[in-house]
Design an enzyme around this catalytic site. Structure first.
Site, PDB file in Angstrom:
ATOM      1  N   ARG A 214     -58.011 -59.284  48.101  1.00 37.59           N
ATOM      2  CA  ARG A 214     -56.718 -59.624  47.511  1.00 37.59           C
ATOM      3  C   ARG A 214     -56.485 -61.127  47.405  1.00 37.59           C
ATOM      4  O   ARG A 214     -55.543 -61.554  46.800  1.00 37.59           O
ATOM      5  CB  ARG A 214     -55.597 -59.001  48.356  1.00 37.59           C
ATOM      6  CG  ARG A 214     -55.519 -57.503  48.243  1.00 37.59           C
ATOM      7  CD  ARG A 214     -54.220 -56.996  48.802  1.00 37.59           C
ATOM      8  NE  ARG A 214     -54.200 -57.075  50.246  1.00 37.59           N
ATOM      9  CZ  ARG A 214     -54.626 -56.122  51.052  1.00 37.59           C
ATOM     10  NH1 ARG A 214     -55.107 -55.009  50.548  1.00 37.59           N
ATOM     11  NH2 ARG A 214     -54.584 -56.261  52.355  1.00 37.59           N
TER      12      ARG A 214
ATOM     13  N   ARG B 217     -59.388 -70.122  42.818  1.00 34.84           N
ATOM     14  CA  ARG B 217     -59.107 -70.649  41.477  1.00 34.84           C
ATOM     15  C   ARG B 217     -59.968 -71.869  41.178  1.00 34.84           C
ATOM     16  O   ARG B 217     -60.090 -72.759  42.021  1.00 34.84           O
ATOM     17  CB  ARG B 217     -57.646 -71.056  41.358  1.00 34.84           C
ATOM     18  CG  ARG B 217     -56.708 -69.896  41.602  1.00 34.84           C
ATOM     19  CD  ARG B 217     -55.295 -70.263  41.188  1.00 34.84           C
ATOM     20  NE  ARG B 217     -54.403 -69.183  41.558  1.00 34.84           N
ATOM     21  CZ  ARG B 217     -53.309 -69.330  42.280  1.00 34.84           C
ATOM     22  NH1 ARG B 217     -52.958 -70.540  42.691  1.00 34.84           N
ATOM     23  NH2 ARG B 217     -52.558 -68.296  42.574  1.00 34.84           N
TER      24      ARG B 217
ATOM     25  N   ARG C 275     -49.777 -55.271  64.323  1.00 37.73           N
ATOM     26  CA  ARG C 275     -49.723 -56.619  64.874  1.00 37.73           C
ATOM     27  C   ARG C 275     -48.251 -57.015  64.926  1.00 37.73           C
ATOM     28  O   ARG C 275     -47.456 -56.637  64.059  1.00 37.73           O
ATOM     29  CB  ARG C 275     -50.468 -57.617  63.975  1.00 37.73           C
ATOM     30  CG  ARG C 275     -51.919 -57.313  63.806  1.00 37.73           C
ATOM     31  CD  ARG C 275     -52.730 -57.496  65.054  1.00 37.73           C
ATOM     32  NE  ARG C 275     -52.881 -58.902  65.429  1.00 37.73           N
ATOM     33  CZ  ARG C 275     -53.450 -59.304  66.552  1.00 37.73           C
ATOM     34  NH1 ARG C 275     -53.882 -58.405  67.445  1.00 37.73           N
ATOM     35  NH2 ARG C 275     -53.575 -60.586  66.821  1.00 37.73           N
TER      36      ARG C 275
ATOM     37  N   ARG D 128     -49.522 -70.396  61.899  1.00 34.51           N
ATOM     38  CA  ARG D 128     -48.852 -71.236  60.896  1.00 34.51           C
ATOM     39  C   ARG D 128     -47.538 -71.772  61.443  1.00 34.51           C
ATOM     40  O   ARG D 128     -46.991 -71.249  62.428  1.00 34.51           O
ATOM     41  CB  ARG D 128     -48.637 -70.482  59.591  1.00 34.51           C
ATOM     42  CG  ARG D 128     -47.818 -69.221  59.720  1.00 34.51           C
ATOM     43  CD  ARG D 128     -47.684 -68.501  58.366  1.00 34.51           C
ATOM     44  NE  ARG D 128     -46.935 -67.270  58.500  1.00 34.51           N
ATOM     45  CZ  ARG D 128     -46.558 -66.489  57.509  1.00 34.51           C
ATOM     46  NH1 ARG D 128     -46.875 -66.798  56.265  1.00 34.51           N
ATOM     47  NH2 ARG D 128     -45.875 -65.386  57.715  1.00 34.51           N
TER      48      ARG D 128
ATOM     49  N   GLU E 242     -45.819 -69.839  64.700  1.00 36.78           N
ATOM     50  CA  GLU E 242     -46.052 -68.386  64.645  1.00 36.78           C
ATOM     51  C   GLU E 242     -47.357 -67.986  65.352  1.00 36.78           C
ATOM     52  O   GLU E 242     -48.410 -68.552  65.068  1.00 36.78           O
ATOM     53  CB  GLU E 242     -46.102 -67.986  63.165  1.00 36.78           C
ATOM     54  CG  GLU E 242     -46.214 -66.520  62.906  1.00 36.78           C
ATOM     55  CD  GLU E 242     -46.054 -66.210  61.409  1.00 36.78           C
ATOM     56  OE1 GLU E 242     -45.229 -66.840  60.703  1.00 36.78           O
ATOM     57  OE2 GLU E 242     -46.791 -65.329  60.937  1.00 36.78           O
TER      58      GLU E 242
ATOM     59  N   TYR F  87     -48.559 -52.156  54.257  1.00 40.20           N
ATOM     60  CA  TYR F  87     -47.926 -53.443  53.988  1.00 40.20           C
ATOM     61  C   TYR F  87     -47.352 -53.376  52.570  1.00 40.20           C
ATOM     62  O   TYR F  87     -48.071 -53.074  51.615  1.00 40.20           O
ATOM     63  CB  TYR F  87     -48.920 -54.626  54.100  1.00 40.20           C
ATOM     64  CG  TYR F  87     -48.197 -55.904  53.714  1.00 40.20           C
ATOM     65  CD1 TYR F  87     -47.431 -56.578  54.659  1.00 40.20           C
ATOM     66  CD2 TYR F  87     -48.172 -56.353  52.396  1.00 40.20           C
ATOM     67  CE1 TYR F  87     -46.682 -57.673  54.316  1.00 40.20           C
ATOM     68  CE2 TYR F  87     -47.416 -57.458  52.039  1.00 40.20           C
ATOM     69  CZ  TYR F  87     -46.679 -58.114  53.000  1.00 40.20           C
ATOM     70  OH  TYR F  87     -45.920 -59.204  52.647  1.00 40.20           O
TER      71      TYR F  87
ATOM     72  N   ASP G  21     -44.853 -55.598  49.798  1.00 40.50           N
ATOM     73  CA  ASP G  21     -43.985 -56.724  49.470  1.00 40.50           C
ATOM     74  C   ASP G  21     -42.602 -56.186  49.101  1.00 40.50           C
ATOM     75  O   ASP G  21     -42.449 -54.997  48.785  1.00 40.50           O
ATOM     76  CB  ASP G  21     -44.580 -57.523  48.297  1.00 40.50           C
ATOM     77  CG  ASP G  21     -45.585 -58.565  48.788  1.00 40.50           C
ATOM     78  OD1 ASP G  21     -45.416 -59.079  49.915  1.00 40.50           O
ATOM     79  OD2 ASP G  21     -46.536 -58.872  48.037  1.00 40.50           O
TER      80      ASP G  21
HETATM   81  C1  LIG Z   1     -44.221 -61.727  58.435  1.00 41.71           C
HETATM   82  C2  LIG Z   1     -43.900 -61.051  57.128  1.00 41.71           C
HETATM   83  C3  LIG Z   1     -43.705 -61.816  56.005  1.00 41.71           C
HETATM   84  C4  LIG Z   1     -43.387 -61.202  54.792  1.00 41.71           C
HETATM   85  N1  LIG Z   1     -43.224 -61.999  53.694  1.00 41.71           N
HETATM   86  C5  LIG Z   1     -42.939 -61.427  52.512  1.00 41.71           C
HETATM   87  C6  LIG Z   1     -42.799 -62.235  51.350  1.00 41.71           C
HETATM   88  O1  LIG Z   1     -42.947 -63.463  51.388  1.00 41.71           O
HETATM   89  N2  LIG Z   1     -42.515 -61.608  50.165  1.00 41.71           N
HETATM   90  C7  LIG Z   1     -42.369 -60.251  50.083  1.00 41.71           C
HETATM   91  O2  LIG Z   1     -42.116 -59.731  48.992  1.00 41.71           O
HETATM   92  N3  LIG Z   1     -42.487 -59.457  51.179  1.00 41.71           N
HETATM   93  C8  LIG Z   1     -42.763 -60.020  52.386  1.00 41.71           C
HETATM   94  N4  LIG Z   1     -42.882 -59.222  53.502  1.00 41.71           N
HETATM   95  C9  LIG Z   1     -42.663 -57.758  53.381  1.00 41.71           C
HETATM   96  C10 LIG Z   1     -41.191 -57.329  53.643  1.00 41.71           C
HETATM   97  O3  LIG Z   1     -40.812 -57.680  54.954  1.00 41.71           O
HETATM   98  C11 LIG Z   1     -41.096 -55.815  53.398  1.00 41.71           C
HETATM   99  O4  LIG Z   1     -41.350 -55.563  52.040  1.00 41.71           O
HETATM  100  C12 LIG Z   1     -39.742 -55.192  53.716  1.00 41.71           C
HETATM  101  O5  LIG Z   1     -39.293 -55.546  54.986  1.00 41.71           O
HETATM  102  C13 LIG Z   1     -39.833 -53.664  53.621  1.00 41.71           C
HETATM  103  O6  LIG Z   1     -38.534 -53.099  53.773  1.00 41.71           O
HETATM  104  P1  LIG Z   1     -38.334 -51.685  54.497  1.00 41.71           P
HETATM  105  O7  LIG Z   1     -36.908 -51.358  54.343  1.00 41.71           O
HETATM  106  O8  LIG Z   1     -39.357 -50.718  54.037  1.00 41.71           O
HETATM  107  O9  LIG Z   1     -38.702 -51.982  56.028  1.00 41.71           O
HETATM  108  P2  LIG Z   1     -37.918 -52.890  57.190  1.00 41.71           P
HETATM  109  O10 LIG Z   1     -37.474 -54.145  56.561  1.00 41.71           O
HETATM  110  O11 LIG Z   1     -38.850 -52.917  58.301  1.00 41.71           O
HETATM  111  O12 LIG Z   1     -36.656 -51.999  57.491  1.00 41.71           O
HETATM  112  C14 LIG Z   1     -36.735 -50.806  58.258  1.00 41.71           C
HETATM  113  C15 LIG Z   1     -35.496 -50.768  59.146  1.00 41.71           C
HETATM  114  O13 LIG Z   1     -35.456 -49.490  59.801  1.00 41.71           O
HETATM  115  C16 LIG Z   1     -34.894 -49.687  61.079  1.00 41.71           C
HETATM  116  N5  LIG Z   1     -35.236 -48.494  61.879  1.00 41.71           N
HETATM  117  C17 LIG Z   1     -36.456 -48.109  62.316  1.00 41.71           C
HETATM  118  N6  LIG Z   1     -36.362 -46.931  62.959  1.00 41.71           N
HETATM  119  C18 LIG Z   1     -35.053 -46.550  62.921  1.00 41.71           C
HETATM  120  C19 LIG Z   1     -34.337 -45.408  63.408  1.00 41.71           C
HETATM  121  N7  LIG Z   1     -34.940 -44.401  64.042  1.00 41.71           N
HETATM  122  N8  LIG Z   1     -32.995 -45.344  63.174  1.00 41.71           N
HETATM  123  C20 LIG Z   1     -32.361 -46.359  62.522  1.00 41.71           C
HETATM  124  N9  LIG Z   1     -33.004 -47.463  62.045  1.00 41.71           N
HETATM  125  C21 LIG Z   1     -34.337 -47.541  62.242  1.00 41.71           C
HETATM  126  C22 LIG Z   1     -35.515 -50.992  61.547  1.00 41.71           C
HETATM  127  O14 LIG Z   1     -34.733 -51.576  62.584  1.00 41.71           O
HETATM  128  C23 LIG Z   1     -35.489 -51.810  60.253  1.00 41.71           C
HETATM  129  O15 LIG Z   1     -34.317 -52.594  60.164  1.00 41.71           O
HETATM  130  C24 LIG Z   1     -43.267 -59.806  54.707  1.00 41.71           C
HETATM  131  C25 LIG Z   1     -43.488 -59.016  55.850  1.00 41.71           C
HETATM  132  C26 LIG Z   1     -43.831 -59.638  57.038  1.00 41.71           C
HETATM  133  C27 LIG Z   1     -44.139 -58.785  58.236  1.00 41.71           C
END
Ligand SMILES: Cc1cc2nc3c(=O)[nH]c(=O)nc-3n(C[C@H](O)[C@H](O)[C@H](O)COP(=O)(O)OP(=O)(O)OC[C@H]3O[C@@H](n4cnc5c(N)ncnc54)[C@H](O)[C@@H]3O)c2cc1C
Length: 383
Positions: free
Chosen positions: A172, A176, A248, A278, A299, A347, A349
């Site tokens: 992925r 360039r 992780r 980073r 981090e 994973y 975005d």
């Molecule tokens: C370090 C890092 C950097 C990132 N950078 C980017 C970026 O630059 N650009 C980008 O597009 N994406 C990025 N991402 C990805 C982005 O974080 C995800 O796309 C996004 O968080 C996914 O949303 P979600 O709702 O699926 O999951 P989450 O954001 O994880 O939300 C899930 C929620 O469910 C809650 N939960 C879990 N179990 C329960 C339960 N039983 N009852 C009630 N609540 C619960 C959790 O507390 C959490 O708040 C990054 C991810 C990481 C780890």
């Protein structure tokens, strides 16, 4: 009208709640944490007033026109072009590896065609498809660039030697042969003027949606709803019956400095002997603001223990076998759909998260209307 329960108030939960409410259903959302927006949460730092990406840097980028239009409905997205620097062997370079990186690293002044031939001559030849990350890296950029930019960083990020990681991780990363140092290729790149949390709050802001913070949802409570959308970890829904899926996690060490600490938002540290991966200087994500002080997150990546926040799914051979067992359990349960990065152990975005949540909501709305069985997955977690 159905009553839908949603576990999780991240982008997945928010987008689905909104779509179901707009289709005429009542939605109760449960969130374990004391804020919405999941891992995309942003908040003003008390000491510096800088907007901080609490769980690590988040840059919105997408090629999906409808997702771009969707997020713009709920907040002021400011144009932002992400550029990353890397420190390796005592020098600073531009990432992703581009013509500037290559010329600087080798002390040359090659043009694109010469650089491509030069790198190709250094790349190792493989008999058959690359199996490991290391095979792929060596075949991709040759030993010197691989060791300088990929090997040490990857070892720290995954806690595993790159010879034991799958080649798919490196497939992925772009390489360039021009001077384009934009980190992402997508046509739309932006950061919300007021952070992500107000956007997620605005998505939830519908009279048929009720959000309860600091209130986890448990499997046993699912029966109170006509259907449940689970955006928490899939293994947690089944009380880790087949063991915990490996993730992780990240630790952030917060520092406050005066002025501009590192001159860029993200500096990767590629050398194995530097323990962190980073440094993120948050004020550079909001170039439209001005701050005297600066908050920096150092981090560190490590194995996720039960009490930690899961960040990156490991998804090696063993975890995929375990995931298969969880998908089999999920297919045997009725009334629950698993969505999002934790619900499908991938994973994702933010733009893909929003796209998949919109698609999933459309399937559920259609199934509710036709009284058809609602599937446990809209996207196969093993795909
Ligand atoms: C370090 C890092 C950097 C990132 N950078 C980017 C970026 O630059 N650009 C980008 O597009 N994406 C990025 N991402 C990805 C982005 O974080 C995800 O796309 C996004 O968080 C996914 O949303 P979600 O709702 O699926 O999951 P989450 O954001 O994880 O939300 C899930 C929620 O469910 C809650 N939960 C879990 N179990 C329960 C339960 N039983 N009852 C009630 N609540 C619960 C959790 O507390 C959490 O708040 C990054 C991810 C990481 C780890």
């Amino acid at each position: 009208m159905a009553h839908i329960g949603i576990a999780g108030a991240g982008f997945s939960g928010a987008v689905m709640a909104r779509a179901l409410a707009e289709a005429g259903h009542r939605v109760s959302v449960f969130e374990s944490r004391d804020h919405v927006a999941g891992n995309c949460h942003t908040a003003r730092d008390d000491e510096t007033d800088v907007m901080v990406h609490t769980y690590g840097p988040h840059i919105f980028h997408t090629q999906f026109e409808h997702v771009w239009e969707y997020i713009n409905r709920f907040g002021d997205m400011r144009p932002y072009n992400h550029r990353v620097k890397a420190t390796s062997g005592g020098a600073v370079y531009a990432l992703p590896v581009n013509l500037h990186t290559i010329n600087q690293f080798f002390g040359t002044t090659m043009n694109p065609a010469d650089a491509a031939a030069f790198v190709q001559a250094r790349a190792s030849r493989l008999d058959g498809a690359p199996v490991s990350f290391e095979d792929q890296g060596l075949a991709f950029v040759g030993r010197e660039l691989y060791e300088a930019f990929f090997a040490g960083y990857t070892r720290k990020q995954w806690g595993t030697d790159p010879s034991e990681l799958p080649a798919s991780i490196l497939q992925r990363l772009p390489l360039r042969f021009n001077y384009d140092d934009s980190y992402f290729n997508h046509p739309y790149q932006a950061i919300p003027a007021d952070g992500y949390t107000p956007i997620v709050e605005a998505i939830f802001d519908h009279p048929a949606v009720d959000v309860r913070l600091s209130t986890p949802l448990a499997r046993g409570e699912s029966d109170s709803f006509d259907h449940v959308i689970w955006t928490g970890p899939i293994d947690a829904f089944f009380d880790h019956e087949h063991g915990r899926l490996a993730y992780r996690t990240l630790d952030f060490e917060r520092e406050v400095h005066t002025g501009d600490f590192q001159g860029c938002p993200v500096m990767n540290y590629c050398d194995s002997d530097v323990p962190y991966t980073r440094l993120t200087e948050h004020k550079h994500f909001a170039p439209w603001e001005s701050h005297e002080l600066s908050v920096v997150y150092r981090e560190f990546s490590r194995v996720c223990e039960p009490a930690d926040i899961p960040y990156y799914p490991v998804r090696l051979v063993e975890e995929k076998a375990q995931l298969l067992r969880y998908t089999e359990l999920a297919r045997a349960v009725q009334g629950v759909t698993f969505v999002g990065r934790l619900g499908t152990y991938r994973y994702l975005d933010m733009d893909v998260t929003i796209k998949e949540a919109l698609d999933a909501a459309a399937v559920i709305v259609g199934s509710l209307a036709s009284k058809a069985l609602i599937p446990p997955f809209i996207v196969d977690p093993l795909s």
